[in-house]
Design a protein around this motif. Structure first.
Motif, PDB file in Angstrom:
ATOM      1  N   ARG A 235     -25.997  -3.017 -30.836  1.00  0.00           N
ATOM      2  CA  ARG A 235     -24.886  -3.079 -29.890  1.00  0.00           C
ATOM      3  C   ARG A 235     -24.835  -1.950 -28.859  1.00  0.00           C
ATOM      4  O   ARG A 235     -24.301  -2.162 -27.757  1.00  0.00           O
ATOM      5  N   PRO A 236     -25.332  -0.742 -29.160  1.00  0.00           N
ATOM      6  CA  PRO A 236     -25.124   0.353 -28.192  1.00  0.00           C
ATOM      7  C   PRO A 236     -25.496   0.017 -26.742  1.00  0.00           C
ATOM      8  O   PRO A 236     -24.729   0.346 -25.833  1.00  0.00           O
ATOM      9  N   PRO A 237     -26.610  -0.659 -26.464  1.00  0.00           N
ATOM     10  CA  PRO A 237     -26.923  -0.909 -25.050  1.00  0.00           C
ATOM     11  C   PRO A 237     -25.924  -1.842 -24.353  1.00  0.00           C
ATOM     12  O   PRO A 237     -25.906  -1.922 -23.130  1.00  0.00           O
ATOM     13  N   LEU A 238     -25.078  -2.534 -25.131  1.00  0.00           N
ATOM     14  CA  LEU A 238     -24.151  -3.494 -24.514  1.00  0.00           C
ATOM     15  C   LEU A 238     -23.193  -2.818 -23.545  1.00  0.00           C
ATOM     16  O   LEU A 238     -22.771  -3.426 -22.562  1.00  0.00           O
ATOM     17  N   SER A 239     -22.832  -1.570 -23.818  1.00  0.00           N
ATOM     18  CA  SER A 239     -21.928  -0.870 -22.889  1.00  0.00           C
ATOM     19  C   SER A 239     -22.699   0.151 -22.052  1.00  0.00           C
ATOM     20  O   SER A 239     -22.102   1.002 -21.411  1.00  0.00           O
ATOM     21  N   LYS A 240     -24.025   0.064 -22.092  1.00  0.00           N
ATOM     22  CA  LYS A 240     -24.854   1.032 -21.368  1.00  0.00           C
ATOM     23  C   LYS A 240     -25.890   0.268 -20.533  1.00  0.00           C
ATOM     24  O   LYS A 240     -25.517  -0.560 -19.712  1.00  0.00           O
ATOM     25  N   ALA A 241     -27.188   0.506 -20.793  1.00  0.00           N
ATOM     26  CA  ALA A 241     -28.243  -0.046 -19.934  1.00  0.00           C
ATOM     27  C   ALA A 241     -28.226  -1.585 -19.868  1.00  0.00           C
ATOM     28  O   ALA A 241     -28.481  -2.165 -18.818  1.00  0.00           O
ATOM     29  N   TYR A 242     -27.913  -2.243 -20.982  1.00  0.00           N
ATOM     30  CA  TYR A 242     -27.938  -3.710 -20.961  1.00  0.00           C
ATOM     31  C   TYR A 242     -26.836  -4.262 -20.054  1.00  0.00           C
ATOM     32  O   TYR A 242     -27.035  -5.218 -19.316  1.00  0.00           O
TER      33      TYR A 242
ATOM     34  N   VAL B 109     -10.197 -11.551 -18.826  1.00  0.00           N
ATOM     35  CA  VAL B 109      -9.785 -10.417 -19.674  1.00  0.00           C
ATOM     36  C   VAL B 109     -10.729 -10.447 -20.867  1.00  0.00           C
ATOM     37  O   VAL B 109     -10.822 -11.465 -21.561  1.00  0.00           O
ATOM     38  N   HIS B 110     -11.484  -9.366 -21.060  1.00  0.00           N
ATOM     39  CA  HIS B 110     -12.584  -9.401 -22.021  1.00  0.00           C
ATOM     40  C   HIS B 110     -12.498  -8.305 -23.068  1.00  0.00           C
ATOM     41  O   HIS B 110     -12.034  -7.207 -22.780  1.00  0.00           O
ATOM     42  N   ASP B 111     -13.042  -8.620 -24.238  1.00  0.00           N
ATOM     43  CA  ASP B 111     -13.386  -7.592 -25.223  1.00  0.00           C
ATOM     44  C   ASP B 111     -14.827  -7.197 -24.956  1.00  0.00           C
ATOM     45  O   ASP B 111     -15.542  -7.894 -24.244  1.00  0.00           O
ATOM     46  N   LEU B 112     -15.273  -6.116 -25.589  1.00  0.00           N
ATOM     47  CA  LEU B 112     -16.686  -5.750 -25.485  1.00  0.00           C
ATOM     48  C   LEU B 112     -17.195  -5.413 -26.878  1.00  0.00           C
ATOM     49  O   LEU B 112     -17.081  -4.287 -27.342  1.00  0.00           O
ATOM     50  N   ARG B 113     -17.707  -6.437 -27.551  1.00  0.00           N
ATOM     51  CA  ARG B 113     -18.237  -6.226 -28.897  1.00  0.00           C
ATOM     52  C   ARG B 113     -19.613  -6.848 -29.063  1.00  0.00           C
ATOM     53  O   ARG B 113     -20.499  -6.288 -29.659  1.00  0.00           O
TER      54      ARG B 113
ATOM     55  N   ASP C 193     -19.908 -11.524 -25.230  1.00  0.00           N
ATOM     56  CA  ASP C 193     -18.937 -10.855 -24.352  1.00  0.00           C
ATOM     57  C   ASP C 193     -19.631 -10.396 -23.075  1.00  0.00           C
ATOM     58  O   ASP C 193     -19.119 -10.598 -21.977  1.00  0.00           O
ATOM     59  N   VAL C 194     -20.795  -9.764 -23.232  1.00  0.00           N
ATOM     60  CA  VAL C 194     -21.495  -9.243 -22.049  1.00  0.00           C
ATOM     61  C   VAL C 194     -21.948 -10.397 -21.159  1.00  0.00           C
ATOM     62  O   VAL C 194     -21.955 -10.286 -19.935  1.00  0.00           O
ATOM     63  N   GLU C 195     -22.308 -11.522 -21.780  1.00  0.00           N
ATOM     64  CA  GLU C 195     -22.689 -12.687 -20.967  1.00  0.00           C
ATOM     65  C   GLU C 195     -21.534 -13.140 -20.070  1.00  0.00           C
ATOM     66  O   GLU C 195     -21.750 -13.632 -18.970  1.00  0.00           O
ATOM     67  N   ARG C 196     -20.304 -12.962 -20.545  1.00  0.00           N
ATOM     68  CA  ARG C 196     -19.148 -13.331 -19.713  1.00  0.00           C
ATOM     69  C   ARG C 196     -18.827 -12.236 -18.697  1.00  0.00           C
ATOM     70  O   ARG C 196     -18.448 -12.518 -17.565  1.00  0.00           O
ATOM     71  N   ILE C 197     -18.976 -10.984 -19.117  1.00  0.00           N
ATOM     72  CA  ILE C 197     -18.562  -9.861 -18.262  1.00  0.00           C
ATOM     73  C   ILE C 197     -19.538  -9.656 -17.101  1.00  0.00           C
ATOM     74  O   ILE C 197     -19.155  -9.471 -15.955  1.00  0.00           O
ATOM     75  N   GLN C 198     -20.846  -9.702 -17.438  1.00  0.00           N
ATOM     76  CA  GLN C 198     -21.838  -9.248 -16.476  1.00  0.00           C
ATOM     77  C   GLN C 198     -21.820  -9.976 -15.131  1.00  0.00           C
ATOM     78  O   GLN C 198     -21.893  -9.316 -14.090  1.00  0.00           O
ATOM     79  N   PRO C 199     -21.677 -11.309 -15.120  1.00  0.00           N
ATOM     80  CA  PRO C 199     -21.650 -11.985 -13.815  1.00  0.00           C
ATOM     81  C   PRO C 199     -20.476 -11.547 -12.936  1.00  0.00           C
ATOM     82  O   PRO C 199     -20.492 -11.749 -11.723  1.00  0.00           O
ATOM     83  N   GLN C 200     -19.480 -10.923 -13.562  1.00  0.00           N
ATOM     84  CA  GLN C 200     -18.315 -10.496 -12.777  1.00  0.00           C
ATOM     85  C   GLN C 200     -18.412  -9.035 -12.331  1.00  0.00           C
ATOM     86  O   GLN C 200     -17.541  -8.540 -11.628  1.00  0.00           O
ATOM     87  N   MET C 201     -19.479  -8.371 -12.769  1.00  0.00           N
ATOM     88  CA  MET C 201     -19.645  -6.962 -12.366  1.00  0.00           C
ATOM     89  C   MET C 201     -20.292  -6.955 -10.991  1.00  0.00           C
ATOM     90  O   MET C 201     -21.498  -6.751 -10.842  1.00  0.00           O
ATOM     91  N   ILE C 202     -19.479  -7.187  -9.971  1.00  0.00           N
ATOM     92  CA  ILE C 202     -19.996  -7.329  -8.618  1.00  0.00           C
ATOM     93  C   ILE C 202     -19.433  -6.209  -7.759  1.00  0.00           C
ATOM     94  O   ILE C 202     -18.242  -5.885  -7.835  1.00  0.00           O
ATOM     95  N   GLU C 203     -20.308  -5.622  -6.957  1.00  0.00           N
ATOM     96  CA  GLU C 203     -19.940  -4.522  -6.091  1.00  0.00           C
ATOM     97  C   GLU C 203     -18.646  -4.827  -5.345  1.00  0.00           C
ATOM     98  O   GLU C 203     -18.469  -5.930  -4.829  1.00  0.00           O
ATOM     99  N   GLY C 204     -17.760  -3.837  -5.303  1.00  0.00           N
ATOM    100  CA  GLY C 204     -16.525  -3.997  -4.540  1.00  0.00           C
ATOM    101  C   GLY C 204     -15.368  -4.580  -5.330  1.00  0.00           C
ATOM    102  O   GLY C 204     -14.220  -4.502  -4.905  1.00  0.00           O
ATOM    103  N   ARG C 205     -15.653  -5.195  -6.466  1.00  0.00           N
ATOM    104  CA  ARG C 205     -14.563  -5.762  -7.259  1.00  0.00           C
ATOM    105  C   ARG C 205     -13.812  -4.672  -8.021  1.00  0.00           C
ATOM    106  O   ARG C 205     -14.311  -3.572  -8.217  1.00  0.00           O
TER     107      ARG C 205
END
Ligand SMILES: Cc1cc2nc3c(=O)[nH]c(=O)nc-3n(C[C@H](O)[C@H](O)[C@H](O)COP(=O)(O)OP(=O)(O)OC[C@H]3O[C@@H](n4cnc5c(N)ncnc54)[C@H](O)[C@@H]3O)c2cc1C
Ligand code: FES
Lengths: 419, 106
Positions: A52-59, A134-138, A142-154
């Motif tokens: 899990r550690p890379p989920l909130s880091k490089a991944y 609205v997401h958890d990060l475990r 979760d990352v599959e849902r979060i990542q597409p929304q990590m867009i510059e400027g948001r």
């Protein structure tokens, strides 16, 4: 070796419940330890066991290929004759008949059972928590849902300034999002570290452009068409949000054990061999409350090291092998170019000694209790971390003036203490 | 792709086909090479993936970053060809690489 409890060395049916860090370790240690009987993993996630550690880091940043998360490739489980039952929650442990029941109704027998069900994020007890985005990060999903929304400027609003929340804030800034962190306590990392460290990390995140708000009272999340649009504070402040990450701590997944009558108390209670109150059942990782031999108390730990160590302890106990070493607890966190390495547990310290300088982003905070070193937070300072692990395990008393003197190397300090 | 030979401290050799982009540590772990613990999974946080790199490859395995250097500074039985295997990325250039694992990672 003076180990208590039932001899399980002729066990021929071992079941592992939960395929995370601890479960995966138990499986590996059992097979590497020569166990040849049936070995079954029941896991409710769809994927092979992963870290899990890379989920909130490089991944999260997209800099780490998914296949690198998996501890072992699928072929390994086949070659080692491990039966994987994935996407399948276990629903009940029947101790009398020594079976585990699964969601689809089937059950499986065990001679020995390892509960490695981990923990789950605390949910936000506020209006709007169920809005979209609205997401958890475990987990990986979760990352599959979060990542597409990590867009510059948001705008991302992160609720809770623990390690996971702050790591996510760092990633968000590096990806060009506007990031706000809301923390109820008066300082970041309040639950896990000292004011010196909190101050350092707070300043660093501010410098990187994160809007950190401590003493923040979140009232609710607001949405439009079912999607989150803002976080509203009790004083009426409205913070725009395209996505919200909730990181307000975790709860141990102890219910299955508890319902089966296994002793629990904020975690499944285990002895030094990871054995629960039922001699055929072990618990390892985030879900277990274990004796901390260097501190004379028991507690849950939420770390990779703890999950690995307890996975090994459980496997060794089942196989009747000598107990593997119990290391001093340790953890790490990566934020920006800062590598934090933590050894020991600082609760109850009565003195802090600094070595190096926070301005140079390379320093360590040592925690002493009655003159004995009990923990260190080391920022970009590997020798301080590695030496402290040893010193803590020795129960060494170290002079504060020596610790703070950077002209004396950590190697010399450790060698002097060992002499 | 690169063929990597892992030699344990008894001299037993094990050969692995490593993929480009993965690390020398990952290739070992996925192939159950003993002697590399890699507790932190490659985060350069644990120093339990220490190996000795064959001299002939020292200039091909890349430079050490500051963090790795200071971790190794403190590991047991460090030699000038010591590296943390999670910090070496596999490429075609590393075909034929030989690394030796220490007796213990602790
Ligand atoms: C984003 C993130 C970053 C982290 N970063 C770090 C770090 O940098 N350093 C560090 O040391 N630690 C870190 N941690 C903590 C570390 O990952 C955990 O402590 C570790 O994963 C615990 O392992 P575990 O096996 O106990 O639990 P988990 O890895 O959570 O595995 C438990 C598994 O059991 C499954 N399960 C639960 N209930 C059931 C059931 N009834 N039936 C079947 N399956 C079930 C779960 O779905 C899960 O797959 C991080 C954690 C997260 C979430
Ligand atoms: S795997 Fe932990 S430092 Fe290399």
């Amino acid at each position: 070796m003076g180990r208590e409890g039932l001899d399980l060395s002729d066990a021929n049916k071992i079941v592992i419940l939960g395929g995370g860090q601890a479960g995966a370790q138990a499986i590996q240690s059992l097979r590497m330890g020569g166990y040849e009987g049936a070995l079954t993993l029941i896991g409710d996630e769809p994927s092979l066991p992963y870290q899990r550690p890379p989920l909130s880091k490089a991944y999260m940043k997209g800099e780490f290929a998914e296949e690198r998360l998996f501890f072992k490739p699928a072929a390994w489980y086949e070659d080692n004759n491990v039966e994987l039952i994935l996407s399948t929650p276990a629903t009940r442990i029947d101790r009398k008949n020594q079976t585990v029941e699964m969601a689809h109704g089937a059950h499986i027998e065990y001679d020995a059972l390892v509960i490695a069900t981990g923990s789950r994020p605390r949910s936000l007890p506020l209006e709007g928590a169920d809005l979209e985005n609205v997401h958890d990060l475990r987990g990986l999903t979760d990352v599959e849902r979060i990542q597409p929304q990590m867009i510059e400027g948001r705008n991302i609003v992160i609720i809770g300034a623990g390690y996971i929340g702050l790591e996510a804030a760092a990633v968000a800034r590096q990806m060009g999002l506007s990031a706000t962190v809301l923390e109820m306590a008066p300082r970041v990392l309040a639950r896990v570290t000292s004011p010196v460290m909190s101050e350092f990390y707070e300043a660093e995140h501010r410098r990187q452009g994160v809007d950190i708000r401590t003493n923040a009272r979140l009232a609710r999340l607001e949405g439009k068409d079912g999607k989150v649009t803002a976080a509203i504070l009790e004083d009426g402040t409205s913070l725009p949000a395209d996505l919200v990450l909730v990181g307000i701590g975790i709860l141990p997944n102890e219910e299955l054990a508890n319902e089966a009558g296994i002793a629990c108390n904020n975690g499944i209670l285990v002895d030094r061999d990871a054995r629960t109150s039922d001699p055929r059942i072990f618990a390892a990782g985030d879900c277990a409350s274990r004796p901390l031999v260097h501190y004379g108390r028991s507690s849950r730990l939420e770390s990779v090291h703890n999950a690995i160590e307890q996975g090994k302890l459980a496997a060794a106990a089942i196989l009747g092998k000598p107990r593997p070493p119990e290391d001093c607890p340790w953890f790490w966190s990566d934020q920006y170019d800062l590598k934090l390495q933590i050894a020991g547990l600082s609760q109850g310290y009565d003195q802090i000694v600094l070595r190096g300088s926070p301005e140079e982003r390379k320093f360590a905070a040592f925690y002493l209790k009655n003159g004995t070193l009990i923990a260190v937070d080391a920022v970009n300072s590997a020798p301080e971390f590695l030496a402290s692990k040893k010193l803590i395990m020795m129960g060494a008393k170290v002079e504060p003036d020596t610790l703070s003197d950077t002209t004396v190397s950590m190697k010399d300090i450790a060698a002097a203490a060992a002499a | 792709m690169a063929k990597i030979t892992y030699i344990d401290h008894d001299g037993t050799e094990r050969v692995v086909e490593a993929k480009n982009g993965e690390t020398v540590m990952e290739a070992a772990v996925k192939n159950s090479i003993p002697g590399i613990d890699a507790d932190c999974g490659g985060a350069c946080a644990c120093a339990t993936c220490h190996v000795y790199v064959d001299q002939a490859f020292m200039d091909k395995v890349g430079e050490q970053e500051e963090m790795e250097k200071s971790m190794l500074d403190f590991a047991e039985n460090v030699q000038e060809n010591s590296r943390l295997s999670c910090q070496i990325t596999v490429s075609d250039e590393l075909d034929g690489l030989r690394v030796t694992t220490p007796e213990s990672q602790h």
